[in-house]
Every structure is written in C-alpha cells, then in structure tokens.
Enzyme design. Structure first.
Site, short mmCIF file in Angstrom:
data_model
loop_
_atom_site.label_atom_id
_atom_site.label_comp_id
_atom_site.label_asym_id
_atom_site.label_seq_id
_atom_site.Cartn_x
_atom_site.Cartn_y
_atom_site.Cartn_z
N LYS A 104 0.66 23.83 8.04
CA LYS A 104 0.06 22.79 9.08
C LYS A 104 1.30 22.66 10.18
CE LYS A 104 -3.61 24.54 8.61
NZ LYS A 104 -5.03 25.27 8.84
N TYR A 117 0.81 24.27 1.84
CA TYR A 117 -0.22 24.65 2.63
C TYR A 117 0.10 23.51 3.82
CZ TYR A 117 -4.43 23.19 4.42
OH TYR A 117 -5.54 23.17 5.85
N SER A 153 -3.94 19.07 9.14
CA SER A 153 -4.87 18.56 8.03
C SER A 153 -4.03 17.27 7.90
CB SER A 153 -4.72 19.56 7.08
OG SER A 153 -4.54 19.23 5.55
P1 NAD Z 1 -12.65 28.22 5.78
O1 NAD Z 1 -12.09 29.55 4.82
O2 NAD Z 1 -14.30 28.40 5.26
O3 NAD Z 1 -12.73 28.70 6.37
C1 NAD Z 1 -11.60 30.04 6.82
C2 NAD Z 1 -12.01 31.47 8.34
O4 NAD Z 1 -10.79 32.09 8.22
C3 NAD Z 1 -12.78 32.24 6.29
O5 NAD Z 1 -13.64 32.60 7.08
C4 NAD Z 1 -11.16 33.06 6.63
O6 NAD Z 1 -11.92 34.43 6.32
C5 NAD Z 1 -10.34 33.11 7.35
N1 NAD Z 1 -9.50 34.26 7.50
C6 NAD Z 1 -8.28 33.47 6.88
N2 NAD Z 1 -7.39 34.12 7.75
C7 NAD Z 1 -8.09 35.17 7.98
C8 NAD Z 1 -6.71 36.18 9.31
N3 NAD Z 1 -5.45 35.94 8.87
N4 NAD Z 1 -7.14 36.10 10.35
C9 NAD Z 1 -8.80 36.37 10.38
N5 NAD Z 1 -9.55 35.13 9.76
C10 NAD Z 1 -9.11 34.58 8.90
O7 NAD Z 1 -11.83 27.28 5.59
P2 NAD Z 1 -12.69 26.23 6.67
O8 NAD Z 1 -12.73 25.42 5.39
O9 NAD Z 1 -13.84 26.25 7.51
O10 NAD Z 1 -11.25 25.80 7.67
C11 NAD Z 1 -10.80 25.80 8.61
C12 NAD Z 1 -9.25 25.83 9.16
O11 NAD Z 1 -9.77 24.34 8.66
C13 NAD Z 1 -8.12 26.25 8.72
O12 NAD Z 1 -7.77 25.79 9.38
C14 NAD Z 1 -7.99 24.73 7.16
O13 NAD Z 1 -7.02 25.49 6.68
C15 NAD Z 1 -8.61 23.79 8.12
N6 NAD Z 1 -9.06 22.25 7.11
C16 NAD Z 1 -9.74 22.15 6.38
C17 NAD Z 1 -9.91 21.75 5.74
C18 NAD Z 1 -10.63 20.75 4.18
O14 NAD Z 1 -10.84 21.01 3.84
N7 NAD Z 1 -12.04 22.32 4.84
C19 NAD Z 1 -9.19 20.27 5.35
C20 NAD Z 1 -7.91 20.47 6.80
C21 NAD Z 1 -8.20 21.24 7.15
N1 UFG Z 2 -11.19 15.83 -7.91
C1 UFG Z 2 -11.63 15.86 -9.28
N2 UFG Z 2 -12.30 16.85 -10.36
C2 UFG Z 2 -12.38 18.15 -8.89
C3 UFG Z 2 -11.65 18.31 -7.48
C4 UFG Z 2 -10.98 16.96 -7.06
O1 UFG Z 2 -11.04 14.76 -9.54
O2 UFG Z 2 -12.73 19.43 -9.53
C5 UFG Z 2 -10.97 14.90 -7.47
C6 UFG Z 2 -9.39 14.87 -7.02
O3 UFG Z 2 -8.02 14.82 -7.61
C7 UFG Z 2 -9.11 13.65 -5.62
C8 UFG Z 2 -10.13 13.67 -4.69
O4 UFG Z 2 -11.65 14.61 -6.17
O5 UFG Z 2 -9.18 12.56 -6.22
C9 UFG Z 2 -10.62 14.91 -3.61
O6 UFG Z 2 -10.12 16.64 -4.01
P1 UFG Z 2 -10.72 17.71 -3.08
O7 UFG Z 2 -9.98 18.69 -3.87
O8 UFG Z 2 -12.07 17.74 -2.93
O9 UFG Z 2 -9.43 17.10 -1.95
P2 UFG Z 2 -8.41 16.97 -1.82
O10 UFG Z 2 -8.26 15.04 -0.70
O11 UFG Z 2 -7.18 17.14 -2.50
O12 UFG Z 2 -7.69 17.70 -0.25
C10 UFG Z 2 -8.30 18.42 0.29
C11 UFG Z 2 -8.63 19.77 1.32
C12 UFG Z 2 -7.06 20.15 1.46
C13 UFG Z 2 -6.56 19.15 2.52
C14 UFG Z 2 -6.38 17.63 2.58
C15 UFG Z 2 -7.28 16.90 3.63
O13 UFG Z 2 -8.47 20.82 -0.48
O14 UFG Z 2 -6.76 21.91 1.97
O15 UFG Z 2 -8.42 17.18 1.90
O16 UFG Z 2 -6.75 15.65 3.52
F1 UFG Z 2 -5.35 19.35 3.16
#
Ligand code: NAD
Ligand code: UFG
Length: 339
Positions: free
Chosen positions: A153, A149, A125
């Site tokens: 990572k 978090y 991330s």
């Molecule tokens: P998500 O929560 O939709 O998917 C994660 C999945 O992992 C879920 O289906 C959950 O049930 C499963 N899971 C969690 N813990 C588990 C465990 N111990 N054993 C088996 N399954 C488990 O999230 P996502 O948005 O699809 O994210 C996927 C990956 O990408 C994550 O590792 C997350 O940290 C990373 N990531 C996501 C974002 C984002 O903004 N969505 C940004 C950066 C990194």
């Molecule tokens: N925001 C709002 N209102 C909301 C939610 C978000 O104004 O209800 C704003 C936040 O302040 C930020 C922007 O929208 O300026 C994006 O916020 P997000 O929560 O969608 O995303 P972040 O950038 O804070 O974080 C996300 C994921 C993290 C990940 C990161 C990677 O939540 O898990 O991006 O860059 F690590």
C-alpha cells in the site's frame, strides 16, 4: 453522465461502493478477476440499485484488456479496490502481493494515463502507519508499515505522490481505511470471505451462524481496559460515502487528498462480541488464546481532516455494524453460492 471504472467492484467494499455510485447517478463499469468475490454480486447490485452496469471479468494486470476497456468507455475516473488484503498470507507470499497490488496498480495507472483519465481514488489502509508508538493516527503520522501487505500500500501511495509531482493534472485521493465492517441494510450484499476469515467480524458472524464452533480471541493481556485489542471499526456504508464525497470533491483546488476514514472511537474484541450478541440475540462462544503475531494492542483514526475537507463523518454506530452484519450472514449462510 459521469462514468467510473471500479476495479475490485464485486468485492466487499467495492460492491457497496458501486450501489452508492449508481444511486448517485454515476455510470459504473466493474473490472474484477473474481479471485476473492463472486459474479452473483452483480445481479444483487443491479437489484438493489434498480440500475444496470457492465461487469468485465479480468485482471487489472492485463495491459491489453485495460487498453480495450479504456478504448471502449469514456471514463471520467477510476476507483481502485482490486488487491489482495490478507496480512498473514502477504508475509508468506510476498511476490504474489507485490505483483498483484503493486504491478496491478501500475498497469492501471499507465493505461489511465494513455487514455487521458486522471482522476483516481485508491484504497489505502491504516496499515501504512505501522507502529508509531502512539494510538491515535492522523495523516501526518509517520509511514512505516510492518508487514508486506502494508508495504504494498505504501509503495502505491509513493508512486501516486511521485506521479502527481510529475503530472500535476492528476487528481488523486488516497483513502486510508481503518477496520471496515457491516453490510448493506437489505442483507443482500455483505462481506463474503473465501476460506477461514482472518478478520474479527466475519469470524464472529460465522460462529453465530454455526459454521464455526467458537471464536479465538487473540490475547487478553494487552494494556487495554479489558485486555483485548482495540480497533476503529467503521461501517462499510459510511466508508463508501467517503469515496463518493471524495470523487465529488476532487478538482483543481483539491487535487491530492490523503485522508483517514474511521470513526475515531475504538472498541475492544470483547465489546464487539457483546454488541453482536446484543443485536443478534445469539451467544458467541469464544476462547482466549495467544496473541496473534504482528497485532498491535490499540489504534484508531483521527478523522478530522476528512470532516474538514469532505464534510464526511461516520454516522453508524457499533449496533448497526453488528445488526447489518448479522442480517447479511443470517440470510446468506453460505455467501453468494446460491446465485
Ligand atoms: P475484497 O477482497 O472483498 O475485494 C477486492 C476485490 O479485488 C475482489 O473482488 C478480488 O476478486 C479483486 N481483485 C484482486 N486482485 C485483482 C486483480 N489483480 N485484478 C482484478 N481484480 C482483483 O476486499 P475489500 O475488503 O473489498 O478491500 C478492497 C480494497 O480495500 C483492497 O485494496 C484492500 O486492500 C483495501 N482495504 C481493505 C481493508 C479491509 O479491512 N477490508 C482495510 C484497508 C484497506
Ligand atoms: N481478532 C481476534 N480473533 C480473530 C480475529 C481478530 O481476536 O479471529 C482480534 C485481533 O487480534 C484484533 C481485532 O480482533 O485485536 C481486529 O482484528 P482484524 O483481523 O479484524 O483487523 P486488524 O486490525 O488486525 O487488520 C485489519 C485488516 C488489515 C488492515 C487493517 C487496517 O485485516 O488488512 O485492519 O487497520 F490493513
């Protein structure tokens, strides 16, 4: 036929990835404990890809279960999405996050090692960069996460860097996502957060469908053009294409990749609201409230390296991100519960 284990494969990014993998001719086995996803996703993946897959409900921390899975299937690689991702919750429950994200990863890597599977893609991330004091992050930006978090990572990234040094035959891609949004163009799969969404896009779409009265905009007094936060939103289909490209690229010549996946073009919260309104035709009521603790004003990816190494580049713009999110939300107002 190349066989891939996809942990977290019923989640948001995982489910979109599995469809692209099946379409590209990979065989897929999903392992997911359903802590943040629904089993109904599997049938929709099969419907959209026209291909079957094996789904195993279980936890990536379960050594015995993993041993059995690796004994049963001859995997070529694994994509490790399983993890918890809520920044706020990670601060309140650090042990839960270190256990799930760090222990889970180590158990997986140990069982891969035991089974002789050495090709891995790990979901990292942009959070690993923390607050470097500038806004365009390249892969050489110092790593100093500012929340639990992000530290989970970074620990897994460090583990994999050390593993590669000790065991050179491993082929590993660390993919650092910026802000994934959007959904499959069919509207059949999409992001389905349990409880109150933390992230902007699912919150906007839940306001649009009427399940929440208004969006809280966290601050309009940042030093940005309209005062609201700027982020690099990347369409999930583009993000996933980067995984397939990484899987195809990993080989002896490219056996450790660390790549940002983003568009390089940031948008503000107000621009995202405007784009959503324009593409959906639905007004999004919002209120400006206090800044959210831990938020940065602005950051975005320098994604040149992914282009150079993978030939990958994000293609889909803000209108597709919003239109696809809305199609998913509109046709599935309550997520996957109808399955
Ligand atoms: P998500 O929560 O939709 O998917 C994660 C999945 O992992 C879920 O289906 C959950 O049930 C499963 N899971 C969690 N813990 C588990 C465990 N111990 N054993 C088996 N399954 C488990 O999230 P996502 O948005 O699809 O994210 C996927 C990956 O990408 C994550 O590792 C997350 O940290 C990373 N990531 C996501 C974002 C984002 O903004 N969505 C940004 C950066 C990194
Ligand atoms: N925001 C709002 N209102 C909301 C939610 C978000 O104004 O209800 C704003 C936040 O302040 C930020 C922007 O929208 O300026 C994006 O916020 P997000 O929560 O969608 O995303 P972040 O950038 O804070 O974080 C996300 C994921 C993290 C990940 C990161 C990677 O939540 O898990 O991006 O860059 F690590």
């Amino acid at each position: 036929m190349r066989k891939v284990l996809v942990t977290g494969g019923t989640g948001y990014i995982g489910s979109h990835t599995v469809i692209q993998l099946l379409n590209a001719g990979f065989e897929v086995v999903i392992l997911d404990n359903l802590s943040n996803s629904s089993k109904g996703v599997v049938a929709r993946i099969e419907e959209l890809s026209g291909t079957g897959l094996d789904f195993i409900e279980g936890d990536v921390r379960d050594h015995e279960l993993l041993r059995g899975i690796f004994a049963k299937y001859a995997f070529d690689s694994a994509i490790h999405f399983a993890g918890l991702k809520a920044v706020g919750e990670s601060q309140e429950k650090p042990l839960k996050y270190y256990d799930n994200n760090v222990t889970g990863s180590i158990v997986l890597f140990e069982e891969m090692m035991r089974a002789g599977v050495h090709k891995l893609i790990f979901s990292s991330s942009a959070t690993v960069y923390g607050d470097p004091g500038y806004v365009c992050y390249s892969e050489t930006t110092p790593l100093a996460p500012i929340n639990v978090y992000g530290r989970t990572k970074l620990i897994v990234e460090d583990t994999l860097r050390d593993l590669k040094k000790a065991e050179p035959r491993w082929q590993i891609a660390l993919l650092r996502y910026f802000n994934p949004v959007g959904a499959h163009i069919s509207g059949r799969i999409g992001e389905n957060p349990f409880g109150v969404p933390n992230n902007l896009m699912p919150f906007i779409s839940q306001v649009a469908i009427g399940s929440r009265p208004k969006l809280m905009v966290y601050g309009n007094d940042y030093a940005t053009p309209d005062g609201t936060g700027l982020r690099d939103y990347v369409h999930v289909e583009d993000l996933v294409a980067g995984h397939v490209a990484a899987l195809n690229t990993l080989g002896d010549a490219n056996s450790f990749l660390t790549l940002n996946l983003g568009t390089g073009k940031p948008y503000s919260v107000l621009e995202m609201i405007g784009a959503f309104e324009r593409t959906s035709g639905v007004k999004i009521p919002y209120e400006i409230v206090e800044r959210r603790a831990g938020d940065l004003p602005e950051y975005y990816a320098n994604a040149d390296l992914a282009k150079e190494v993978l030939g990958w580049q994000a293609r889909l713009g803000i209108d597709r991100m919003c239109a696809d999110t809305w199609r998913w939300q509109k046709t599935n107002p309550a997520g996957y519960v109808i399955d």
